[in-house]
Design an enzyme around this catalytic site. Structure first.
Site, PDB file in Angstrom:
ATOM      1  CG  HIS A 239      -2.001   1.045   1.140  1.00 33.50           C
ATOM      2  ND1 HIS A 239      -3.341   0.744   1.079  1.00 33.50           N
ATOM      3  CD2 HIS A 239      -1.931   2.400   1.106  1.00 33.50           C
ATOM      4  CE1 HIS A 239      -4.048   1.862   1.013  1.00 33.50           C
ATOM      5  NE2 HIS A 239      -3.205   2.886   1.035  1.00 33.50           N
TER       6      HIS A 239
ATOM      7  CG  HIS B 190      -1.377   6.732  -1.887  1.00 37.00           C
ATOM      8  ND1 HIS B 190      -2.618   6.851  -2.460  1.00 37.00           N
ATOM      9  CD2 HIS B 190      -1.564   6.035  -0.741  1.00 37.00           C
ATOM     10  CE1 HIS B 190      -3.530   6.263  -1.690  1.00 37.00           C
ATOM     11  NE2 HIS B 190      -2.905   5.756  -0.636  1.00 37.00           N
TER      12      HIS B 190
ATOM     13  CD  GLN C  51      -6.935  11.004  -2.415  1.00 37.43           C
ATOM     14  OE1 GLN C  51      -5.796  10.703  -2.737  1.00 37.43           O
ATOM     15  NE2 GLN C  51      -7.373  10.872  -1.184  1.00 37.43           N
TER      16      GLN C  51
ATOM     17  CG  HIS D 131      -7.885   4.003   0.461  1.00 36.32           C
ATOM     18  ND1 HIS D 131      -7.341   3.517  -0.686  1.00 36.32           N
ATOM     19  CD2 HIS D 131      -6.896   4.711   1.089  1.00 36.32           C
ATOM     20  CE1 HIS D 131      -6.071   3.909  -0.768  1.00 36.32           C
ATOM     21  NE2 HIS D 131      -5.782   4.638   0.293  1.00 36.32           N
TER      22      HIS D 131
ATOM     23  CD  GLU E  79      -7.149   6.410   5.642  1.00 32.39           C
ATOM     24  OE1 GLU E  79      -7.451   6.401   4.444  1.00 32.39           O
ATOM     25  OE2 GLU E  79      -6.035   6.787   6.062  1.00 32.39           O
TER      26      GLU E  79
ATOM     27  CG  ASP F 146      -1.216   5.278   3.410  1.00 31.27           C
ATOM     28  OD1 ASP F 146      -1.536   5.271   2.203  1.00 31.27           O
ATOM     29  OD2 ASP F 146      -1.982   5.683   4.307  1.00 31.27           O
TER      30      ASP F 146
HETATM   31 ZN   LIG Z   1      -3.784   4.944   1.100  1.00 29.86          ZN
END
Ligand SMILES: [Zn+2]
Length: 422
Positions: free
Chosen positions: A56, A58, A151, A209, A212, A308
């Site tokens: 995971h 980005h 996103q 996701h 979260e 992340d």
């Molecule tokens: Zn993430």
């Protein structure tokens, strides 16, 4: 043999082993290998494991910290504001250059498999185009999976569903989602249903996701599990973060955990980002905002650790080392029991590989030779000392090498080496 690693310590095995590699495969593991090879590495009793798997990250946002400004509060929301400003200047070359730098950092830390999310809430799909090229550029050393990640939501962003489909048609490997971030609960449910329908239609894994947030009313994971079972996608679906599980009441969490096991959903926890981002609306006591890692593992659910962010608006630190996630997990998840410490490395190796769906992964004859030689004798020492990755081997070739730091103290008038191991 093309390559031999000598005197390797292996988790769960007594004594030291030689590992013989032919081409891109592990040929043999044996206490002593008689033959010679053009390249021989002496592990000298240090730990050798299969390579690390980053599940995971980005890559479209990495290494943007301070651009155009620093996150003064450190909160998720200021991070989103800053990213909204930075994304206006995103270019193909900009993404490629930063992603490639971060991948080199990861490779030096033993990572040969990377699942990266890429924001597809962009009519031009600039970052996706760049990362598709990076995926090909690094193919010889690193296997990359690209997640089409909405996103800003599939239904809270104009043409979100069409952008998801275009991203899959262009070659994204995994279907992403973000149900808890959609404008309404109903949109969030549609988000989950669409993600899993696309996963089934395009025959791709899904990685959402999911929940979260610290909101105990955010309960999309149950729908992820139910749709996974309904569509027969067991083992191909991952829920990332699931931090709301921290705040659920125990009766609900108990029921949910049974559901997740039945659906074979993998869970990715991201200790680095979530330890700084969660609990921001709390007065004391401040919740940790972590998913229930111990309970998930105890119930036979596959859990792994993701990084992340590396130096972006949400998390200003990081060097691309999955062991930092393990180290924080031990503390934040209170996993300092002996058995927990001994298995912590599995959350970025074998368990992460299961989530990734890596073929031929592992330490055995016939498996692909993707290996790491640590500068530490055991898995616990590796996490404790954040041990240097002495050598990293990908597809049977040495792709990274680190000279470990060596410390000396002046002690009673003499120089004495200090090694930090018992
Ligand atoms: Zn993430």
């Amino acid at each position: 043999m093309d390559l031999i690693i000598r005197r390797a310590a292996i988790q769960g095995s007594e004594g030291l082993h030689d590992i013989g590699i032919r081409g891109d495969r592990i040929d043999v593991l044996t206490p002593h290998l008689g033959e010679r090879a053009p390249v021989e590495l002496d592990a000298a009793g240090s730990l050798v494991t299969p390579s690390l798997v980053e599940t995971h990250i980005h890559l479209d946002a990495v290494l943007t910290v301070g651009q155009p400004r620093h996150n003064r509060t450190g909160s998720l929301f200021e991070g989103i504001e800053i990213w909204g400003e930075r994304i206006k200047t995103l270019t193909h070359e900009d993404v490629k250059q930063r992603a490639t730098t971060a991948l080199k950092w990861m490779l030096a830390h033993g990572v040969t498999h990377v699942r990266t999310h890429v924001d597809v809430c962009d009519p031009n799909l600039t970052a996706l185009g760049a990362l598709l090229e990076v995926r090909e550029d690094v193919r010889d050393a690193i296997t990359i999976q690209i997640v089409a990640f909405p996103q800003q939501g599939i239904y809270s962003f104009p043409d979100g569903e069409q952008l998801m489909i275009r991203a899959l048609e262009m070659g994204a490997d995994v279907v992403g989602g973000i149900p808890h971030y959609e404008w309404t609960r109903e949109y969030g449910e549609r988000d989950v249903r669409t993600v899993l329908r696309l996963a089934a239609e395009y025959d791709r894994p899904a990685d959402l996701h999911c929940d979260e947030t610290d909101d105990d009313q955010s309960r999309f994971l149950e729908l992820v599990a139910a749709e996974t079972v309904r569509l027969g996608l067991q083992g191909r679906v991952t829920a990332s973060h699931t931090t709301a599980m921290h705040s659920y009441n125990n009766a609900y969490a108990y029921r949910l955990i049974r559901w997740i096991r039945k659906a074979g959903v993998h869970i990715i926890t991201n200790p680095l980002d979530n330890s700084v981002l969660q609990g921001r609306f709390d007065n004391y006591p401040i919740r940790r905002g972590f998913t229930r890692v111990k309970e998930l593992l105890a119930n036979g659910i596959n859990v792994c650790i993701g990084h992340d962010s590396i130096m972006d608006p949400w998390y200003p630190l990081g060097v691309g080392d999955p062991l930092q996630g393990c180290f924080v997990m031990v503390h934040y998840g209170q996993m300092s029991g002996r058995d927990e410490l001994e298995m912590m490395l599995d959350l970025v190796t074998s368990r992460a590989a299961a989530c990734f769906g890596a073929d031929d992964y592992g330490l055995g004859a016939g498996k692909r030779a993707d290996l790491v030689v640590f500068d530490a004798p055991t898995a616990v020492d590796a996490v404790r000392t954040m041990a240097a990755r002495r050598w990293v081997i990908s597809r049977g070739r040495v792709v990274a090498e680190t000279q470990p730091a060596r410390s000396t103290v002046r002690w009673n008038g003499r120089d004495e080496a200090v090694r930090f191991v018992l």
